[in-house]
Motif scaffolding. Sequence first.
Motif, PDB file in Angstrom:
ATOM      1  N   TYR A   1     -33.910  48.608  16.026  1.00 49.35           N
ATOM      2  CA  TYR A   1     -32.840  48.514  15.044  1.00 49.35           C
ATOM      3  C   TYR A   1     -33.162  47.446  14.008  1.00 49.35           C
ATOM      4  CZ  TYR A   1     -31.380  44.618  18.065  1.00 49.35           C
ATOM      5  OH  TYR A   1     -31.353  43.476  18.821  1.00 49.35           O
ATOM      6  N   VAL A   2     -32.437  47.517  12.907  1.00 45.04           N
ATOM      7  CA  VAL A   2     -32.450  46.478  11.886  1.00 45.04           C
ATOM      8  C   VAL A   2     -31.093  45.806  11.954  1.00 45.04           C
ATOM      9  CG1 VAL A   2     -32.478  45.997   9.405  1.00 45.04           C
ATOM     10  CG2 VAL A   2     -34.053  47.706  10.359  1.00 45.04           C
ATOM     11  N   ILE A   3     -31.076  44.482  12.045  1.00 40.95           N
ATOM     12  CA  ILE A   3     -29.810  43.771  12.081  1.00 40.95           C
ATOM     13  C   ILE A   3     -29.686  42.919  10.821  1.00 40.95           C
ATOM     14  CG2 ILE A   3     -30.729  41.891  13.513  1.00 40.95           C
ATOM     15  CD1 ILE A   3     -27.890  41.785  14.829  1.00 40.95           C
ATOM     16  N   THR A   4     -28.599  43.142  10.089  1.00 40.33           N
ATOM     17  CA  THR A   4     -28.337  42.324   8.910  1.00 40.33           C
ATOM     18  C   THR A   4     -27.474  41.148   9.350  1.00 40.33           C
ATOM     19  OG1 THR A   4     -26.346  43.566   8.288  1.00 40.33           O
ATOM     20  CG2 THR A   4     -28.452  44.303   7.354  1.00 40.33           C
ATOM     21  N   VAL A   5     -27.830  39.966   8.884  1.00 37.02           N
ATOM     22  CA  VAL A   5     -27.107  38.751   9.254  1.00 37.02           C
ATOM     23  C   VAL A   5     -26.585  38.108   7.973  1.00 37.02           C
ATOM     24  CG1 VAL A   5     -27.211  36.540  10.457  1.00 37.02           C
ATOM     25  CG2 VAL A   5     -28.659  38.442  11.223  1.00 37.02           C
ATOM     26  N   GLY A   6     -25.293  37.929   7.915  1.00 34.50           N
ATOM     27  CA  GLY A   6     -24.745  37.361   6.697  1.00 34.50           C
ATOM     28  C   GLY A   6     -23.368  36.777   6.926  1.00 34.50           C
ATOM     29  N   PRO A   7     -22.759  36.244   5.923  1.00 33.05           N
ATOM     30  CA  PRO A   7     -23.421  35.922   4.669  1.00 33.05           C
ATOM     31  C   PRO A   7     -24.384  34.758   4.854  1.00 33.05           C
ATOM     32  CG  PRO A   7     -21.114  35.226   4.620  1.00 33.05           C
ATOM     33  CD  PRO A   7     -21.334  35.911   5.917  1.00 33.05           C
ATOM     34  N   HIS A   8     -25.513  34.815   4.158  1.00 39.65           N
ATOM     35  CA  HIS A   8     -26.540  33.777   4.273  1.00 39.65           C
ATOM     36  C   HIS A   8     -26.307  32.758   3.164  1.00 39.65           C
ATOM     37  CE1 HIS A   8     -30.118  31.738   5.225  1.00 39.65           C
ATOM     38  NE2 HIS A   8     -30.935  32.341   4.379  1.00 39.65           N
ATOM     39  N   THR A   9     -25.691  31.636   3.527  1.00 35.28           N
ATOM     40  CA  THR A   9     -25.315  30.649   2.515  1.00 35.28           C
ATOM     41  C   THR A   9     -25.873  29.259   2.788  1.00 35.28           C
ATOM     42  OG1 THR A   9     -23.263  30.014   3.641  1.00 35.28           O
ATOM     43  CG2 THR A   9     -23.144  31.893   2.120  1.00 35.28           C
ATOM     44  N   SER A  10     -26.508  29.065   3.945  1.00 37.10           N
ATOM     45  CA  SER A  10     -26.923  27.723   4.340  1.00 37.10           C
ATOM     46  C   SER A  10     -28.113  27.798   5.305  1.00 37.10           C
ATOM     47  CB  SER A  10     -25.742  27.034   5.036  1.00 37.10           C
ATOM     48  OG  SER A  10     -26.147  25.907   5.779  1.00 37.10           O
ATOM     49  N   ASN A  11     -28.874  26.710   5.380  1.00 34.13           N
ATOM     50  CA  ASN A  11     -29.951  26.626   6.370  1.00 34.13           C
ATOM     51  C   ASN A  11     -29.394  26.648   7.789  1.00 34.13           C
ATOM     52  OD1 ASN A  11     -32.120  26.533   4.574  1.00 34.13           O
ATOM     53  ND2 ASN A  11     -31.945  24.321   4.327  1.00 34.13           N
TER      54      ASN A  11
ATOM     55  N   ALA B   1     -37.058  44.994  16.861  1.00 31.34           N
ATOM     56  CA  ALA B   1     -35.859  44.778  16.050  1.00 31.34           C
ATOM     57  C   ALA B   1     -36.127  43.612  15.116  1.00 31.34           C
ATOM     58  CB  ALA B   1     -34.654  44.468  16.934  1.00 31.34           C
ATOM     59  N   ILE B   2     -35.635  43.733  13.900  1.00 34.90           N
ATOM     60  CA  ILE B   2     -35.778  42.634  12.946  1.00 34.90           C
ATOM     61  C   ILE B   2     -34.416  42.252  12.391  1.00 34.90           C
ATOM     62  CG2 ILE B   2     -38.151  43.112  12.236  1.00 34.90           C
ATOM     63  CD1 ILE B   2     -36.876  44.342   9.654  1.00 34.90           C
ATOM     64  N   ALA B   3     -34.283  40.967  12.115  1.00 34.25           N
ATOM     65  CA  ALA B   3     -33.084  40.438  11.472  1.00 34.25           C
ATOM     66  C   ALA B   3     -33.424  40.139  10.019  1.00 34.25           C
ATOM     67  CB  ALA B   3     -32.628  39.163  12.182  1.00 34.25           C
ATOM     68  N   VAL B   4     -32.540  40.549   9.131  1.00 38.20           N
ATOM     69  CA  VAL B   4     -32.724  40.286   7.709  1.00 38.20           C
ATOM     70  C   VAL B   4     -31.398  39.809   7.116  1.00 38.20           C
ATOM     71  CG1 VAL B   4     -34.570  41.980   7.403  1.00 38.20           C
ATOM     72  CG2 VAL B   4     -32.215  42.671   7.053  1.00 38.20           C
TER      73      VAL B   4
ATOM     74  N   LYS C   1     -30.165  42.946  -1.611  1.00 38.01           N
ATOM     75  CA  LYS C   1     -31.490  43.534  -1.483  1.00 38.01           C
ATOM     76  C   LYS C   1     -31.326  44.840  -0.711  1.00 38.01           C
ATOM     77  CE  LYS C   1     -33.878  40.105  -3.259  1.00 38.01           C
ATOM     78  NZ  LYS C   1     -34.665  40.265  -4.457  1.00 38.01           N
ATOM     79  N   THR C   2     -32.197  45.775  -0.955  1.00 39.27           N
ATOM     80  CA  THR C   2     -32.040  47.074  -0.282  1.00 39.27           C
ATOM     81  C   THR C   2     -33.221  47.417   0.630  1.00 39.27           C
ATOM     82  OG1 THR C   2     -32.971  48.159  -2.228  1.00 39.27           O
ATOM     83  CG2 THR C   2     -30.562  48.039  -2.082  1.00 39.27           C
ATOM     84  N   GLY C   3     -34.209  46.552   0.699  1.00 39.01           N
ATOM     85  CA  GLY C   3     -35.368  46.836   1.537  1.00 39.01           C
ATOM     86  C   GLY C   3     -34.999  47.142   2.975  1.00 39.01           C
ATOM     87  N   PHE C   4     -34.055  46.379   3.534  1.00 36.52           N
ATOM     88  CA  PHE C   4     -33.647  46.600   4.925  1.00 36.52           C
ATOM     89  C   PHE C   4     -33.099  48.009   5.112  1.00 36.52           C
ATOM     90  CE2 PHE C   4     -29.610  45.416   3.042  1.00 36.52           C
ATOM     91  CZ  PHE C   4     -28.699  46.214   3.704  1.00 36.52           C
TER      92      PHE C   4
END
Length: 194
Positions: free
Chosen positions: A28-38, A103-106, A119-122
């Motif tokens: 699977y591909v897992i999207t992780v967000g919102p990405h706002t900080s380290n 599985a990758i996280a993006v 971005k739409t690559g994922f």
Amino acid sequence: MLRPIFKLIFRMMGWRIEGEPPTNLDKYVITVGPHTSNWDFVMGVMVRSITRMKVKYLAKQELFVFPFGWFFRALGGYPVNRTKNTNMVDNVVAIFEHHQRFAIAVTPEGTRKKVQKLKTGFYYIADKAKVPIVMAGLDYKNKCAIFSDPFFPQGDIESDLRKIIGFYSNVTGKIPAYGIGGNELVLPGKAQSQ
């Protein structure tokens, strides 16, 4: 090894997990967000360990050389060639095809800054590899990591991205002004890819 420590820290910080982590899926591909900080990376590593997810993240191959290459691999990094002469989507699809479990996280924004479009690559990776997308939100306001049910891309990127934006619209990042769910996001055309 670090799982009990991460669980303790997570609990002491007052965080919890909502939804089902995709531990039953092979790919699977897992999207992780919102990405706002380290801090998102730190929280993501903790959640991944606590839930026992076997998830990698993509990073430029230059990071995986001596002396720190071992460190990035230990944290789940997977090196990719990001030169202009390579097609990142096809490279990652090939990785999926060569593994029984992968599985990758993006981060759908691709950066910690405020964005006008995702971005739409994922999306194209999941579509070409025929794997589901799982959305994960790091909600700092409510102190919870939220998982969506998996869904397969339907071939209508605008509709699918609306679903993704809808999921994140109620998830507050560490820096709330940089969230995904804003109405100002521009949906890409069906033929566009990033």
